[in-house]
Design a protein around this motif. Structure first.
Motif, PDB file in Angstrom:
ATOM      1  N   GLU A   3       0.931  -1.217   0.053  1.00 56.75           N
ATOM      2  CA  GLU A   3       0.017   0.021  -0.071  1.00 56.75           C
ATOM      3  C   GLU A   3       0.912   1.246   0.130  1.00 56.75           C
ATOM      4  O   GLU A   3       1.774   1.260   0.503  1.00 56.75           O
ATOM      5  CB  GLU A   3      -0.917   0.158   1.217  1.00 56.75           C
ATOM      6  CG  GLU A   3      -1.874   1.237   1.353  1.00 56.75           C
ATOM      7  CD  GLU A   3      -2.953   0.993   2.185  1.00 56.75           C
ATOM      8  OE1 GLU A   3      -3.685   1.997   2.259  1.00 56.75           O
ATOM      9  OE2 GLU A   3      -3.237   0.202   2.657  1.00 56.75           O
ATOM     10  N   GLY A  79      -2.220   4.536 -14.709  1.00 59.10           N
ATOM     11  CA  GLY A  79      -2.458   3.688 -13.595  1.00 59.10           C
ATOM     12  C   GLY A  79      -1.309   2.656 -13.183  1.00 59.10           C
ATOM     13  O   GLY A  79      -1.499   1.868 -12.340  1.00 59.10           O
ATOM     14  N   TRP A  95       3.983  -1.491 -10.577  1.00 61.09           N
ATOM     15  CA  TRP A  95       3.032  -1.727  -9.833  1.00 61.09           C
ATOM     16  C   TRP A  95       1.879  -1.065 -10.237  1.00 61.09           C
ATOM     17  O   TRP A  95       1.687  -0.019 -10.590  1.00 61.09           O
ATOM     18  CB  TRP A  95       3.171  -0.818  -8.366  1.00 61.09           C
ATOM     19  CG  TRP A  95       4.346  -1.601  -7.545  1.00 61.09           C
ATOM     20  CD1 TRP A  95       4.763  -2.885  -7.855  1.00 61.09           C
ATOM     21  CD2 TRP A  95       5.405  -1.089  -6.637  1.00 61.09           C
ATOM     22  NE1 TRP A  95       6.080  -3.165  -6.852  1.00 61.09           N
ATOM     23  CE2 TRP A  95       6.098  -2.001  -6.263  1.00 61.09           C
ATOM     24  CE3 TRP A  95       5.297   0.202  -6.231  1.00 61.09           C
ATOM     25  CZ2 TRP A  95       7.156  -1.691  -5.319  1.00 61.09           C
ATOM     26  CZ3 TRP A  95       6.179   0.738  -5.010  1.00 61.09           C
ATOM     27  CH2 TRP A  95       7.035  -0.357  -4.912  1.00 61.09           C
ATOM     28  N   LYS A  96       0.769  -1.986 -10.410  1.00 59.18           N
ATOM     29  CA  LYS A  96      -0.440  -1.647 -10.579  1.00 59.18           C
ATOM     30  C   LYS A  96      -1.781  -1.460  -9.636  1.00 59.18           C
ATOM     31  O   LYS A  96      -1.627  -2.477  -8.999  1.00 59.18           O
ATOM     32  CB  LYS A  96      -0.936  -2.420 -11.730  1.00 59.18           C
ATOM     33  CG  LYS A  96      -2.355  -2.286 -12.696  1.00 59.18           C
ATOM     34  CD  LYS A  96      -2.639  -3.114 -13.897  1.00 59.18           C
ATOM     35  CE  LYS A  96      -3.956  -3.079 -14.320  1.00 59.18           C
ATOM     36  NZ  LYS A  96      -4.328  -4.094 -14.996  1.00 59.18           N
ATOM     37  N   ARG A  97      -2.348  -0.567  -9.636  1.00 65.41           N
ATOM     38  CA  ARG A  97      -3.459  -0.558  -8.809  1.00 65.41           C
ATOM     39  C   ARG A  97      -4.448  -1.679  -8.985  1.00 65.41           C
ATOM     40  O   ARG A  97      -5.025  -1.849 -10.008  1.00 65.41           O
ATOM     41  CB  ARG A  97      -4.136   0.584  -8.876  1.00 65.41           C
ATOM     42  CG  ARG A  97      -5.261   1.062  -7.846  1.00 65.41           C
ATOM     43  CD  ARG A  97      -6.179   2.273  -7.962  1.00 65.41           C
ATOM     44  NE  ARG A  97      -5.951   2.596  -6.490  1.00 65.41           N
ATOM     45  CZ  ARG A  97      -5.694   4.077  -6.269  1.00 65.41           C
ATOM     46  NH1 ARG A  97      -6.264   4.928  -7.037  1.00 65.41           N
ATOM     47  NH2 ARG A  97      -6.030   4.235  -5.202  1.00 65.41           N
ATOM     48  N   SER A  99      -8.157  -3.444  -9.083  1.00 66.45           N
ATOM     49  CA  SER A  99      -9.347  -3.165  -9.080  1.00 66.45           C
ATOM     50  C   SER A  99     -10.069  -3.408  -7.777  1.00 66.45           C
ATOM     51  O   SER A  99      -9.558  -4.169  -6.655  1.00 66.45           O
ATOM     52  CB  SER A  99     -10.134  -4.057 -10.034  1.00 66.45           C
ATOM     53  OG  SER A  99     -10.231  -5.441  -9.852  1.00 66.45           O
TER      54      SER A  99
END
Length: 121
Positions: A3, A79, A95-97, A99
């Motif tokens: 995070e 993103g 790093w990809k957020r 869903s």
């Protein structure tokens, strides 16, 4: 899972779960600060950066494996956050957020990031 969060005008990253949902049980045994060698890797901040309005970030990343801190540059595009370690042959991490659907299994594992100690060394 990591995070990225903001605290006191800087951005930090902390690991809170492995992709299978388990928790890392290792200790920060290679930290040069002897007082931090017994802290768990889980919940320990490993990235500190400041970001400009054009989605460019600079800062530092801590390697639990080596007990060293390295300078980084990061960018956010479409993103995806790309983090380049500024050293000879330094890796680039992406790093990809997640869903909302992808994040559901990890929601109860998240940490109270505002109460975390941001000390890396």
């Amino acid at each position: 899972m990591i995070e990225i969060f903001e605290k006191n005008g800087k951005f930090y990253a902390v690991g809170f779960a492995i992709s299978d949902g388990s928790t890392n049980t290792e200790l920060d045994s290679k930290n040069p600060n002897k007082a931090l060698q017994s802290r768990p890797v889980h919940g320990s901040v490993f990235l500190e950066m400041t970001c400009k309005s054009n989605d460019t970030c600079v800062g530092r990343v801590y390697s639990f494996d080596k007990g060293k801190i390295y300078p980084i540059k990061g960018t956010l595009k479409n993103g995806i956050f790309s983090l380049k370690v500024n050293m000879l042959w330094g890796p680039t991490l992406e790093w990809k957020r997640l869903s909302e659907e992808q994040a559901k299994p990890f929601v109860n594992k998240r940490l109270n990031v505002q109460s975390l100690d941001t000390t890396m060394e």
